[in-house]
Design an enzyme around this catalytic site. Structure first.
Site: not given
Ligand code: T3D
Length: 255
Positions: A82, A137
């Protein structure tokens, strides 16, 4: 390695989210660094701010490996997210999101908090939240409702569809789409242009547009009258009128 990098080019400050190995997902250190960068951006010498990401992402939102460390997630949001959302809206200057790649979850919210967005053609936009059973959020519901309208915002946020940059442009979410390797130069050009404009007038326009959402017409008219009065007391107003009468280009200083 700094979680957020800050550079200055003339009157333009660029803030780069810098955790590319996790797609610039947010952790506490990054929130704190962003807070400091936004404090620096208050400097009156800074007349335009660019927010972007290092590597192939703008930001993937909350770092899911560090999720749930706080006893209650609402506290984490209040303490970490925030203040930065509010700090961007409080900056009396344009804040441009240069969306260089994937933009998800709170990263998407943060891009929408900015005044407008320029996207690389390979950028994509993913709601993210519902994918892990959460609600949007960090201002996501506030800004997406306004940018897209309630129906489209609902459909998108609940379907979790990945939107291309071209689709985001068609929806009005981004102002311009440019080839990925041209994004830094194009954003630098746009930011430099904004940095030559009457910054205080821009800051007050931002205030007025934010105020308009919850205001009655009478309240908004009064707010406009007050800020117009303030605008007439700026040096840039005097310069703008003088330049017009002298048939020359104005030289605005942001004062
Ligand atoms: O605690 C609080 O304050 C609560 C607040 C919450 C707010 C939020 O933002 S909740 C939502 C969080 N975000 C997500 O759920 C998105 C998760 N990620 C994805 O859905 C996908 O990664 C993407 C659509 C963003 C990108 O997809 P893609 O295919 O281009 O990449 P990928 O292969 O999925 O990711 C690449 C790497 O980044 C991978 O790591 P690795 O396997 O190469 O070691 C992946 O785990 C990492 N990564 C992606 N998003 C996140 C992440 N690591 C940690 N946190 C992430 N959000």
């Amino acid at each position: 390695m700094a979680e957020v990098e800050v550079t200055r080019d003339g009157a333009v400050q660029t803030i780069t989210l810098n955790r590319p190995e996790v797609l610039n997902a947010f952790n506490r250190a990054q929130h704190a660094a962003l807070r400091e960068a936004l404090k620096e951006a208050r400097d009156p010498e800074v007349r335009a701010v660019v927010l972007t990401g290092a590597g192939r992402a703008f930001s993937a939102g909350q770092d899911l490996k560090e999720f749930g460390e706080a006893p209650d997630v609402s506290e984490a949001l209040r303490e970490s997210y925030h203040p930065n959302v509010l700090a961007i809206r409080a900056l009396e200057k344009p804040v441009i999101a240069a969306v260089n790649g994937v933009c998800a979850g709170a990263g998407l919210s943060l891009a929408c908090v900015c005044d407008f967005r320029i996207a690389a053609d390979n950028a994509s936009f993913v709601p993210g939240f519902i994918g892990i059973g959460l609600v949007p959020d960090s201002g996501g519901t506030y800004f997406l409702n306004r940018l897209l309208g309630a129906s489209r915002a609902f459909e998108w946020m609940t379907s979790n569809r990945r939107l291309t940059a071209v689709e985001a442009h068609a929806w009005g979410l981004v102002s311009e789409v440019v080839e990925a390797d041209e994004l830094p130069a194009r954003v630098a050009e746009i930011a430099a242009f904004y940095a030559t404009l009457p910054t205080r007038g821009i800051g007050m326009t931002k205030r007025l547009l934010d105020h308009a959402d919850g205001a009655t017409l009478e309240e908004q008219l009064e707010h406009e009258a007050q800020l117009q009065s303030a605008a007439t007391k700026t040096e840039d107003f005097r310069e703008g009128v003088a330049a017009f009468l002298e048939k020359r280009d104005p030289r605005f200083t942001g004062r």
